[in-house]
Design an enzyme around this catalytic site. Structure first.
Site, PDB file in Angstrom:
ATOM      1  N   GLY A   6      -0.615   6.512   2.278  1.00  5.93           N
ATOM      2  CA  GLY A   6      -0.220   6.841   0.915  1.00  5.93           C
ATOM      3  C   GLY A   6       0.229   5.655   0.101  1.00  5.93           C
ATOM      4  O   GLY A   6       0.705   5.820  -1.031  1.00  5.93           O
ATOM      5  N   GLU A  39     -10.443   1.151   7.540  1.00  3.35           N
ATOM      6  CA  GLU A  39     -10.139   1.647   8.886  1.00  3.35           C
ATOM      7  C   GLU A  39     -11.365   1.559   9.791  1.00  3.35           C
ATOM      8  O   GLU A  39     -11.754   2.533  10.450  1.00  3.35           O
ATOM      9  CB  GLU A  39      -9.639   3.093   8.816  1.00  3.35           C
ATOM     10  CG  GLU A  39      -8.271   3.231   8.196  1.00  3.35           C
ATOM     11  CD  GLU A  39      -7.177   2.609   9.059  1.00  3.35           C
ATOM     12  OE1 GLU A  39      -7.345   2.516  10.282  1.00  3.35           O
ATOM     13  OE2 GLU A  39      -6.152   2.207   8.495  1.00  3.35           O
TER      14      GLU A  39
END
Length: 579
Positions: free
Chosen positions: A374, A500
């Site tokens: 976030g 990622e």
């Protein structure tokens, strides 16, 4: 522009390329319909021939030729031409709609549901065909038939025509009141079909999760509820359409009774001959078909207008400029990235994601974005690809504001590996060449070697031409991730974005991929997002983000000494000993 006029413009926009076929099909249908007007008169000549003892061969032959040639053959040819035109309209509408969908801004598509989009491409476009084959053309033809029949009836007996018109006016008013209800019901029915598709798509996209959760029954209930709503709204359309049809049928029966009674009295008084009454009654029966066609055509048009309105909703959404004109590397030099006081939120009703984000990733080498979930890391990549537009600040690639880059050129310079590493249904080769369809075989082999996919190719039954299944289900998570990386590398980007990239790799493959990233970083700029700090500990620059802000930049060693959040992350992942 009103919604109705916009829908009509959409409809005629699709038929414009086929106006020649529309004119031909309409003309043939009209000829077939108008020949029907001659049949009652020909029947009258047959009756008159009976009465006057004249030969029946001529009148019967004329009636037979009119039925077979004018009614059947010409009508069949007209129907074929119109159906062929209808299929062309559906094809054009689908291609145009898919083209529009794939060029929409990501921000617009994120608010839509895939199942509903599929319904617009499949079921809504099909209704456009019905508008022109069974809607407008047959309605126009029916109007001519109706007008012609009324003229012939006026010639036969004006008084009986007035009796007929009185009933028709009443029915016309009733049907006019029903049309808006049919249109509204059609819109709701089509929307409910899209809603059902969206619910089903939601289940299929998480098929294994649903099964592993034992949630099949609940999801079946949810889909059934959506199907039930679609059924109920479809029944509403059927109800209003049936009322309109019943009105036309009742009008025909009432008119027949009235004409038969009044006409019988006129025959008895000598004001009308029996053959003229027979011909008038035949024209009266002939009116039933065009009236029914007019009502049916009007209902089809209402359904088509509802479909056009749903299609217009997609066409009115903001689209990007064409971004598929370039592929592959257009410049050999690595590109640097600069964010200067960038502010961004995903919508006016959403909280800010970036607050004055500023950092510079130098050209060449590896820059890593780290921080808690976030923090706004993935949004950096979304803004770089211009999936979304920042609200404030400046973003530059190679020193040039991304708003000044042609979109095709910008995306051709960037290789992007998403977090979930999507793989498309098709062959392994098709997936690898998606971003670089003209890549050489040597480049393909190099990408396979870099991402350690050579063993996978050897194991697959058809090698590179093996099918990978829907969403790459035939591959493991790590294999899908490496396929996505190889796909990006084949584009030979100036800037490689890895979101990622190691999240689904085991320790051995992560180590191998770190070597790959280091090798790639020697010839291009690599910007990588990672929660595993082991992946980016050797980065040339690490940008630490928190709550939509850049809180620190530096190397791994420097941040361990100077930033508490980074030190906490590293300690949690056992990259350093707690203080």
């Amino acid at each position: 522009m009103s919604e109705a006029s916009g829908s009509w413009r959409t409809l005629f926009g699709y038929v414009r390329p086929y106006r020649g076929l529309l004119a031909l099909g309409g003309a043939l249908t009209l000829i077939s319909s108008l020949t029907g007007l001659a049949m009652p008169l020909l029947a009258k000549t047959v009756v008159d021939a009976f009465g006057s003892q004249r030969p029946l061969t001529g009148p019967l032959l004329a009636l037979t030729v009119t039925v077979l040639v004018g009614g059947a053959l010409v009508g069949a040819l007209g129907r074929y031409v119109l159906e062929r035109m209808g299929e062309g309209i559906v094809y054009s509408a689908r291609v145009r709609l898919v083209d529009r969908m794939l060029r929409l801004r990501v921000s617009a598509v994120d608010r839509l549901r895939p199942g509903d989009l599929l319904a617009r491409v499949t079921s809504d476009t099909t209704l456009l065909r019905v508008v022109f084959t069974s809607g407008l053309v047959e309605s126009i033809s029916a109007a001519f038939m109706l007008a012609g029949a009324l003229v012939m009836m006026a010639v036969l007996d004006g008084f009986l025509l007035l009796v007929t018109l009185a009933v028709l006016v009443l029915v016309g008013g009733l049907v006019g009141l029903l049309m808006p209800r049919i249109k509204n019901a059609s819109e709701q029915a089509q929307a409910s079909v899209g809603e059902m598709g969206a619910v089903l798509d939601r289940v299929l996209q998480a098929f294994r999760t649903v099964k592993s959760s034992g949630a099949e029954g609940r999801e079946i209930t949810a889909v059934a509820a959506a199907a039930r709503r679609a059924r109920d709204r479809g029944v509403a359309v059927a109800w209003w359409t049936s009322l309109a049809g019943t009105a036309s049928w009742g009008a025909a029966q009432l008119t027949f009774v009235a004409v038969l009674g009044v006409g019988g009295a006129r025959v008895a008084s000598g004001a009308l001959t029996v053959s003229s009454l027979v011909a008038f009654l035949l024209y009266l029966f002939y009116l039933v078909a065009p009236i029914a066609q007019l009502i049916q055509g009007a209902t089809h048009v209402q359904g088509g207008l509802a479909a056009a309105a749903r299609i217009r909703q997609i066409e009115s959404l903001p689209a990007e400029e064409a971004a598929d004109g370039l592929s592959g590397r257009v410049d050999a030099a690595p590109a640097g990235v600069t964010f200067e006081r960038v502010a961004f939120r995903y919508g006016d009703d959403r909280p800010a994601v970036h607050h004055d984000v500023s950092f510079t990733a130098p050209a060449g080498g590896m820059t890593a974005l780290v921080g808690p979930s976030g923090a706004g890391k993935s949004t950096v990549f979304a803004l770089l690809e211009r999936f979304y537009e920042r609200q404030a600040g400046r973003i530059a690639v190679d020193g040039r504001d991304i708003g000044h880059w042609p979109l095709a050129e910008l995306r051709a310079a960037i290789g992007y590996v998403e977090q979930d590493a999507p793989v498309l249904d098709g062959t392994l080769r098709e997936n690898l060449l998606l971003a670089a369809p003209h890549a050489r075989e040597a480049d393909l082999r190099r990408a396979l070697r870099l991402t350690r996919l050579e063993d996978l190719v050897t194991r697959l039954p058809a090698g590179l031409d093996s099918m990978v299944g829907h969403r790459g289900v035939m591959l493991s998570g790590g294999e899908r991730q490496r396929v996505a990386i190889a796909r990006a590398l084949l584009r030979r980007p100036r800037l490689l974005l890895l979101d990622e990239a190691t999240s689904q790799l085991d320790a051995v493959n992560e180590l191998l991929l770190r070597e790959v990233i280091a090798e790639v970083a020697a010839e291009t700029t690599v910007l990588v997002i990672a929660h595993r700090l082991s992946t980016v500990a050797g980065a040339d620059l690490i940008v630490v983000m928190e709550n939509g802000r850049v809180r620190a930049t530096g190397t791994h060693a420097g941040l361990l000494r100077g930033d508490a959040l980074y030190r906490e992350l590293a300690t949690t992942q056992l990259l350093t000993q707690p203080a």
